[in-house]
Design an enzyme around this catalytic site. Structure first.
Site: not given
Ligand SMILES: Cc1cc2nc3c(=O)[nH]c(=O)nc-3n(C[C@H](O)[C@H](O)[C@H](O)COP(=O)(O)OP(=O)(O)OC[C@H]3O[C@@H](n4cnc5c(N)ncnc54)[C@H](O)[C@@H]3O)c2cc1C
Length: 308
Positions: A134, A184, A188
């Site tokens: 990660d 991945r 962030g």
């Molecule tokens: C498999 C995976 C691994 C990850 N690993 C890392 C990592 O190693 N380091 C790192 O910094 N980040 C990691 N992340 C987190 C990532 O950086 C984002 O913070 C997170 O995915 C939210 O961003 P989004 O792209 O879904 O977009 P957003 O714009 O945040 O979300 C889009 C939509 O998804 C839904 N959604 C998103 N988050 C939530 C929530 N918490 N609760 C409810 N609904 C939600 C909502 O419907 C929202 O409108 C990871 C995410 C995933 C999916």
């Protein structure tokens, strides 16, 4: 603003100690965390696999401050791997690992994290699975990428993560985009200063698409980690334009978030990997999930005043 407040609060021990004892918070945690034990995580993985999705399992824990804790985290991952093998789940479950959990932030921590990661990855290979490292906040990016580069000398299928919000990431994507490179791409999740990261959603999304473009063009195996419908559609378009076969990329989403969308993509023939966290050290992970969606805070507020 609220995102910054939550991510800052996540680092304050007194708030943490109070929060983890509040029953309404613990109930809400269940939506995002598969349980406290590896057995509970593997039960969740078996349910996920039964619907045609696969998983990456995270033994929760980060910012380890002692060698003993780094060793305990390593042992927990080794135990998880032997249970994955015992239950015949190696084909559907890989591991996600934080460098800070296995000692990277300690003095002399790079060598310690490398030794611990090598033990875990070797055991994962033996069991027929693999590991993704990660990515944590921007102060650790160089150290984590250096660790992954070293690990890949012996274990080339070790994956890692790039965060589209960081200004540096398009050039990292260029550098890490080569055949066999499992990357991945996420937005962030950390509280980053504007000097190193985009803070505007549109700029983050534009960076995400640009980075994904580079990963696809360079022949990497992109792991499209987002729940954002616009980015999922952009990824589907880019992958189709590039003529990518279904086994050359995957979508990844978090346990408990947009399960219907996860299933829609899996039913359409895409690999969908669910990030399944488990363990008792869930506080930092949970606070990042709260910070991502303001509606989660409203749910928490209702739970705390007894109406959730
Ligand atoms: C498999 C995976 C691994 C990850 N690993 C890392 C990592 O190693 N380091 C790192 O910094 N980040 C990691 N992340 C987190 C990532 O950086 C984002 O913070 C997170 O995915 C939210 O961003 P989004 O792209 O879904 O977009 P957003 O714009 O945040 O979300 C889009 C939509 O998804 C839904 N959604 C998103 N988050 C939530 C929530 N918490 N609760 C409810 N609904 C939600 C909502 O419907 C929202 O409108 C990871 C995410 C995933 C999916």
């Amino acid at each position: 603003m609220m995102r910054r407040v939550l991510l800052t609060a996540a680092k304050i021990p007194a708030i943490r100690n109070l929060s983890v004892r509040l029953p309404p918070i613990r109930r809400m945690v269940d939506r995002f965390v598969a349980g406290e034990t590896p057995e509970a995580a593997l039960d969740a993985v078996a349910r996920i696999a039964a619907t045609g999705r696969v998983a990456t399992i995270d033994h929760l824990g980060e910012d380890t401050t002692t060698q003993a804790a780094a060793l305990a985290a390593t042992d927990a991952n080794l135990r998880l791997i032997s249970l994955i093998a015992e239950r015949g789940l190696a084909e559907v479950a890989e591991l996600s690992l934080k460098a800070s959990a296995i000692g990277q932030a300690l003095p002399g921590g790079h060598a310690l994290a490398q030794e611990n990661a090598e033990r875990i990855i070797a055991a994962a290979h033996e069991a027929g699975t693999r590991v993704t490292i990660d990515m944590e906040d921007h102060t650790t990016t160089d150290a984590t990428l250096a660790l992954v580069q070293e690990l890949r000398e012996e274990f080339p299928d070790t994956g890692t993560v790039l965060q589209a919000m960081l200004h540096r990431t398009p050039s990292d994507a260029e550098r890490w985009a080569h055949p066999g490179s499992r990357i991945r791409l996420c937005k962030g999740a950390y509280n980053e200063p504007a000097s190193v990261a985009h803070t505007d959603k549109r700029a983050i999304n534009a960076s995400y698409v640009a980075c994904l473009h580079r990963l696809i063009d360079g022949g990497a195996h992109p792991m499209v980690a987002t729940h954002d419908p616009a980015l999922i559609q952009a990824a589907l378009d880019l992958l189709a334009e590039a003529g990518r076969p279904a086994d050359s990329y995957e979508f990844q989403m978090l346990y408990g978030i947009r399960p219907t969308e996860q299933q829609r993509l899996a039913d359409a023939g895409h690999t969908v990997r669910v990030y399944v966290p488990y363990g008792t050290d869930w506080y930092g992970y949970f606070m990042r999930r709260l910070a991502e969606k303001p509606a989660n805070l409203a749910l928490l507020g209702r739970a705390l005043i007894g109406r959730g």
